[in-house]
Motif scaffolding. Sequence first.
Motif, short mmCIF file in Angstrom:
data_model
loop_
_atom_site.label_atom_id
_atom_site.label_comp_id
_atom_site.label_asym_id
_atom_site.label_seq_id
_atom_site.Cartn_x
_atom_site.Cartn_y
_atom_site.Cartn_z
N THR A 98 20.54 22.96 45.40
CA THR A 98 21.96 23.09 45.76
C THR A 98 22.44 21.95 46.65
O THR A 98 23.60 21.91 47.03
N GLY A 99 21.53 21.02 46.96
CA GLY A 99 21.93 19.89 47.79
C GLY A 99 21.75 20.18 49.27
O GLY A 99 21.42 21.29 49.68
N GLY A 100 22.00 19.15 50.10
CA GLY A 100 21.87 19.32 51.54
C GLY A 100 23.14 19.91 52.14
O GLY A 100 24.14 20.11 51.44
N GLU A 101 23.10 20.17 53.44
CA GLU A 101 24.25 20.75 54.16
C GLU A 101 25.52 19.92 53.97
O GLU A 101 26.60 20.46 53.80
N GLU A 102 25.35 18.58 53.97
CA GLU A 102 26.54 17.72 53.89
C GLU A 102 27.20 17.78 52.51
O GLU A 102 28.37 17.44 52.35
N ASP A 103 26.43 18.26 51.47
CA ASP A 103 27.00 18.33 50.11
C ASP A 103 27.75 19.63 49.86
O ASP A 103 28.44 19.76 48.85
N LEU A 104 27.59 20.60 50.74
CA LEU A 104 28.19 21.92 50.49
C LEU A 104 29.65 21.95 50.89
O LEU A 104 30.04 21.41 51.92
N ALA A 105 30.46 22.60 50.04
CA ALA A 105 31.89 22.75 50.32
C ALA A 105 32.25 24.22 50.19
O ALA A 105 31.62 24.97 49.44
N ALA A 106 33.29 24.64 50.92
CA ALA A 106 33.72 26.05 50.87
C ALA A 106 34.19 26.38 49.46
O ALA A 106 34.76 25.56 48.76
N ARG A 107 33.90 27.59 49.03
CA ARG A 107 34.37 28.06 47.72
C ARG A 107 35.04 29.42 47.87
O ARG A 107 34.78 30.14 48.85
N PRO A 108 35.90 29.78 46.92
CA PRO A 108 36.58 31.09 47.00
C PRO A 108 35.59 32.25 46.85
O PRO A 108 34.57 32.09 46.17
N PRO A 109 35.87 33.40 47.48
CA PRO A 109 35.00 34.57 47.28
C PRO A 109 35.20 35.15 45.87
O PRO A 109 36.30 35.10 45.33
N VAL A 110 34.12 35.67 45.31
CA VAL A 110 34.19 36.36 44.01
C VAL A 110 34.19 37.85 44.30
O VAL A 110 33.27 38.37 44.94
N VAL A 111 35.24 38.52 43.86
CA VAL A 111 35.45 39.93 44.22
C VAL A 111 35.38 40.80 42.96
O VAL A 111 36.02 40.50 41.96
N THR A 112 34.59 41.85 43.03
CA THR A 112 34.52 42.80 41.92
C THR A 112 35.32 44.05 42.29
O THR A 112 35.13 44.62 43.36
N VAL A 113 36.20 44.46 41.39
CA VAL A 113 37.01 45.67 41.61
C VAL A 113 36.29 46.82 40.92
O VAL A 113 36.04 46.78 39.72
N MET A 114 35.92 47.84 41.70
CA MET A 114 35.14 48.97 41.16
C MET A 114 35.80 50.28 41.53
O MET A 114 36.66 50.33 42.41
N GLY A 115 35.36 51.35 40.86
CA GLY A 115 35.90 52.66 41.21
C GLY A 115 35.91 53.60 40.02
O GLY A 115 35.47 53.25 38.93
N HIS A 116 36.43 54.80 40.24
CA HIS A 116 36.46 55.85 39.23
C HIS A 116 37.49 55.53 38.15
O HIS A 116 38.47 54.82 38.39
N VAL A 117 37.25 56.06 36.95
CA VAL A 117 38.18 55.85 35.85
C VAL A 117 39.57 56.39 36.20
O VAL A 117 39.69 57.43 36.84
N ASP A 118 40.59 55.65 35.85
CA ASP A 118 41.99 56.05 36.05
C ASP A 118 42.40 56.13 37.53
O ASP A 118 43.32 56.84 37.88
N HIS A 119 41.70 55.41 38.40
CA HIS A 119 42.13 55.36 39.80
C HIS A 119 43.01 54.14 40.07
O HIS A 119 43.40 53.91 41.21
N GLY A 120 43.28 53.35 39.01
CA GLY A 120 44.26 52.28 39.14
C GLY A 120 43.71 50.89 39.41
O GLY A 120 44.41 50.05 39.96
N LYS A 121 42.46 50.63 38.99
CA LYS A 121 41.86 49.31 39.25
C LYS A 121 42.60 48.20 38.51
O LYS A 121 43.01 47.20 39.09
N THR A 122 42.74 48.41 37.19
CA THR A 122 43.39 47.36 36.37
C THR A 122 44.86 47.23 36.75
O THR A 122 45.42 46.12 36.79
N ARG A 123 45.51 48.34 37.06
CA ARG A 123 46.93 48.30 37.45
C ARG A 123 47.10 47.50 38.75
O ARG A 123 48.06 46.76 38.93
N LEU A 124 46.13 47.67 39.63
CA LEU A 124 46.15 46.95 40.90
C LEU A 124 46.06 45.44 40.65
O LEU A 124 46.87 44.65 41.16
N LEU A 125 45.09 45.04 39.86
CA LEU A 125 44.94 43.62 39.51
C LEU A 125 46.16 43.12 38.74
O LEU A 125 46.62 41.99 38.92
N ASP A 126 46.64 44.01 37.87
CA ASP A 126 47.80 43.71 37.05
C ASP A 126 49.00 43.34 37.93
O ASP A 126 49.71 42.36 37.68
N THR A 127 49.20 44.13 38.98
CA THR A 127 50.33 43.87 39.89
C THR A 127 50.10 42.56 40.65
O THR A 127 51.02 41.78 40.86
#
Length: 612
Positions: A98-127
């Motif tokens: 992955t390279g040395g410390e000087e080669d590393l740059a900040a990256r966006p967080p990867v977020v997983t949306v989880m939960g029970h069926v029909d609790h509005g996960k996709t609608r939330l992302l949709d909005t």
Amino acid sequence: MQAPEIGGVRVRQGDGQKVRLARGASLTDLAEKIGVDPAQLVQVLFHLGEMVTATQSVSDDTLQVLGSELNYAIEVVSPEDEDRELLESFDIEFGENTGGEEDLAARPPVVTVMGHVDHGKTRLLDTIRKTNVVSREAGGITQHIGAYQVATEVDDTERKITFIDTPGHEAFTAMRARGAKSTDIAVLVVAADDGVMPQTIEALNHALAADVPVVVAVNKVDKPDADPTKVRGQLTEYGLVPEEYGGETMFVDVSATTGQGLESLLEAVVLTADAALDLRANPEMDAQGVAIEAHLDKGRGPVTTVLVQRGTLRVGDSIVAGPAHGRVRALLDDLGDNVAEAPPAMPVQVLGLTAVPGAGDSFLVVDDDRMARQIAERRAARLRMAAQAAGTRRKTLDQLFEQLEKGETQELRLILKGDGAGSVEALEDALSKIDVGDEVGLRVIDRGVGAITETNVSLAAASDAVIVGFNVRPQGKATEMADRENVDIRYYSVIYSAIDEIEAALKGMLKPIYEEAQLGQAEIREIFRSSRAGIIAGCMVLSGIMRRNAKARLLREGVVVSETSIASLRREKDDATEVREGFECGLTLHNYSDIRVGDIVETYEMREKARS
């Protein structure tokens, strides 16, 4: 010194040395490693009660048993370890360089949306994305994994967040677990009016198993019966203590319908990432990451959604993704626009692969097309061997003789075709969990992404299989051929409809269960001898009914002395079909005449019992 005998077979024994074999190796592979004739190993296994050919993939357990018998320590190499060794053999350090410390740059967080069926996960992302993903999903339920990147402002700085939307229904456990493995933060969506449900706990367990921080989005707070406080209380029981209660978990009240609290949710994700994680990657190295979803597009060929985890993926790169390889022809972002490159944590669709990789397969960029092809071919061979070993039915001689005695066990064979690798994987995972006992088996003999082809139909015809099409249809003359060959093709757009129907089909293949139902009892009070009818029992019906031709038992002092049936039945001088409780009758038993006064005749019938 002569080699010792095992079951009459003389085989050279080891002295406990270690032998490494790939999962799905054959007896020929083992024979080469230990320097014996494969036929000898076939004979040894035969004497151990297992019939395996020399070239057949052998299960891990069988290899271990054979190893201990021959005094070798068999080490079965997992596909993951083998993949790492494969990459090392090509001088590629996967995930380490992955390279040395000087080669590393900040990256966006990867977020997983989880939960029970029909609790509005996709609608939330949709909005959040201001697009309508829900309308494209059958029944409004997500059946694929999608990845999207959004931007928000925190402390006057624009910050990007990558979202992975995972399906909520229980059938998608495998897909949800995979989503948690490639993520930095999990957003657990809980409906304020429903509270914590079984799949909420299941999703939470996946997130905790993946050791990722959790942010809770309490959705539907705009509803009249919403109770966000109750949700906080329920989740506290599972170890998620809200910050306002002195815990470490951020809870945000949101409404996917009105848009309330969405900015606060995005801010909570960024703050959690900053506080709990060091999200940096080297953007200068060759790209590596994971394939989130893949499907076959009629015009563009295999299309794979990948999440770049480190490095930068560029158009023109030589790429390997699972058993697929190729040169990146085009990169498309989540809005469908062409991009020249994808930095770390950016999800893109890749065009140019030779085949459809599996969802969850790792991808990496290599030096040239030749190396990519070699790695892909070796991976494909390894996967084939592992699949054959997993599908091997262990049959001992005893089991074989048992099956011959009672008739071969029935098996429902399936060919799965779907529009996305994740959907096919989730469907196969759910079907493998259907349990209807040992009498009937279910085997997936082939799976793939894309339209149902004539090749699928010929395989189904040859192996007497049913084709299950998930969001796909036949192409060319496949329908015509299926009609001609009498191949059953089933189409589904919602995964659990397929599961319910296949479970019903399996239960239909089961032999019926019968249970005994007692009809009645009669006591023998007189015995008459007739030259025409033989020994006649004069009886009083004590309970129920006596019925002509019914199965019967003769009981003497509570002990069954004969299993027979009622041959004839008379009431006074007339023949009768049945005689009820409280009446006298005369009867004869089929092929049995040793009856005595005081014996009890019990009649019964076998009735089919509904399976639970």
